[in-house]
Design a protein around this motif. Structure first.
Motif, PDB file in Angstrom:
ATOM      1  N   CYS A 150       0.685  -1.454   0.148  1.00 30.97           N
ATOM      2  CA  CYS A 150      -0.065   0.124  -0.137  1.00 30.97           C
ATOM      3  C   CYS A 150       0.856   1.051  -0.090  1.00 30.97           C
ATOM      4  O   CYS A 150       1.996   1.221   0.727  1.00 30.97           O
ATOM      5  N   ALA A 151       0.708   2.352  -0.874  1.00 30.52           N
ATOM      6  CA  ALA A 151       1.122   3.374  -0.994  1.00 30.52           C
ATOM      7  C   ALA A 151       1.170   4.403   0.296  1.00 30.52           C
ATOM      8  O   ALA A 151       1.894   5.287   0.522  1.00 30.52           O
ATOM      9  N   SER A 152       0.096   4.149   1.082  1.00 34.15           N
ATOM     10  CA  SER A 152      -0.219   4.936   2.418  1.00 34.15           C
ATOM     11  C   SER A 152       1.233   4.711   3.325  1.00 34.15           C
ATOM     12  O   SER A 152       1.295   3.504   3.632  1.00 34.15           O
ATOM     13  N   PRO A 153       1.710   5.982   3.674  1.00 36.04           N
ATOM     14  CA  PRO A 153       2.835   5.694   4.737  1.00 36.04           C
ATOM     15  C   PRO A 153       2.417   5.002   6.048  1.00 36.04           C
ATOM     16  O   PRO A 153       3.297   4.586   7.010  1.00 36.04           O
ATOM     17  N   VAL A 154       0.981   5.052   6.251  1.00 38.15           N
ATOM     18  CA  VAL A 154       0.540   4.704   7.412  1.00 38.15           C
ATOM     19  C   VAL A 154      -0.154   3.293   7.496  1.00 38.15           C
ATOM     20  O   VAL A 154      -0.788   2.960   8.580  1.00 38.15           O
ATOM     21  N   CYS A 155      -0.027   2.534   6.686  1.00 36.23           N
ATOM     22  CA  CYS A 155      -0.650   1.393   6.188  1.00 36.23           C
ATOM     23  C   CYS A 155       0.525   0.251   5.777  1.00 36.23           C
ATOM     24  O   CYS A 155       1.269   0.486   5.190  1.00 36.23           O
ATOM     25  N   GLU A 156       0.290  -1.141   6.437  1.00 36.78           N
ATOM     26  CA  GLU A 156       0.778  -2.267   6.104  1.00 36.78           C
ATOM     27  C   GLU A 156      -0.020  -3.070   5.201  1.00 36.78           C
ATOM     28  O   GLU A 156       0.490  -4.286   5.165  1.00 36.78           O
ATOM     29  N   GLY A 157      -0.713  -2.562   4.552  1.00 32.31           N
ATOM     30  CA  GLY A 157      -1.496  -3.479   3.608  1.00 32.31           C
ATOM     31  C   GLY A 157      -0.761  -3.999   2.302  1.00 32.31           C
ATOM     32  O   GLY A 157       0.226  -3.407   1.985  1.00 32.31           O
TER      33      GLY A 157
END
Length: 219
Positions: A150-157
């Motif tokens: 996941c491209a979100s810096p706060v997600c480990e998906g």
């Protein structure tokens, strides 16, 4: 169950959704597969009907433990850097209960390749065959580049991008993408308020903690 070998989107989608039920990803909501009933809901949502659940039997704690273990295996495949490892591990999933591939007629009478599972296949093994087939198909058709974090810096998906354009960035676009959009919007508003405040005479400037413009973005 007969799993269409050419329809990789089905299995790849289930693999993505299953991996992202983990508390490692769901840092706010926590574990999504909280019990056998939650697992039953997941299966129903993805129209997965394992043979072992015929005659109305519902998933139990053993099924839940096995599916959670499978979830970790799938994540390891999505994280793998070498394509050869993806092929080996995904093939192992298919071999757990898969029969074939073999030719079967589809709903319109055409011959299609399917991987079948036995009538008594367990919940975890049914999901293993389905996701393994999907991952192999996605790798073969789209390339290993479609297995992404996941491209979100706060997600480990993690996810498999099966979109036509191949531009998907988030494991859960409606959650991760929206969260970043909101954060960016708030950051722009805060920066705008700071600049406006800086242009005012010093005696009339608002302090960030005085209930002024800077405080509205901290809610």
């Amino acid at each position: 169950m007969k799993i269409p070998f050419s329809d990789y989107k089905l299995g790849a989608g289930v693999a993505t959704d299953l991996v992202n039920t983990s508390p490692v990803v769901q840092t706010t909501r926590g574990e999504l597969l909280t019990g056998p009933s939650a697992l039953a809901d997941f299966l129903a949502e993805h129209d997965v009907r394992p043979g072992a659940l015929a005659d109305g039997r519902q998933p139990d704690d053993t099924d839940l433990d096995a599916v959670r273990a499978l979830r970790a295996e799938i994540r390891a495949i999505l994280e793998a850097e070498a394509e050869e490892h993806v092929v080996e591990a995904a093939s192992t999933l298919v071999e757990r209960a898969g029969i074939g591939p073999s030719l079967y007629r589809d709903g319109e009478g055409r011959w299609q390749w399917y991987v079948a599972t036995s009538p008594d296949t367990s919940v975890a093994d049914e999901l293993a065959v389905l996701t393994g087939t999907g991952l192999l198909g996605a790798l073969r058709t789209l390339s290993h580049d479609r297995f992404r974090r996941c491209a979100s810096p706060v997600c480990e998906g993690m996810f498999v991008d099966t979109s036509k354009a191949g531009r998907r960035r988030y494991c859960m676009p409606e959650v991760c993408g929206n969260r970043l959009n909101v954060a960016s919007h708030r950051a722009r508003r805060l920066e705008s308020a700071r600049r406006e405040n800086a242009r005012r005479p010093e005696s009339t400037r608002r302090r960030p903690d005085s209930g002024g413009a800077g405080d509205t973005d901290s809610q």
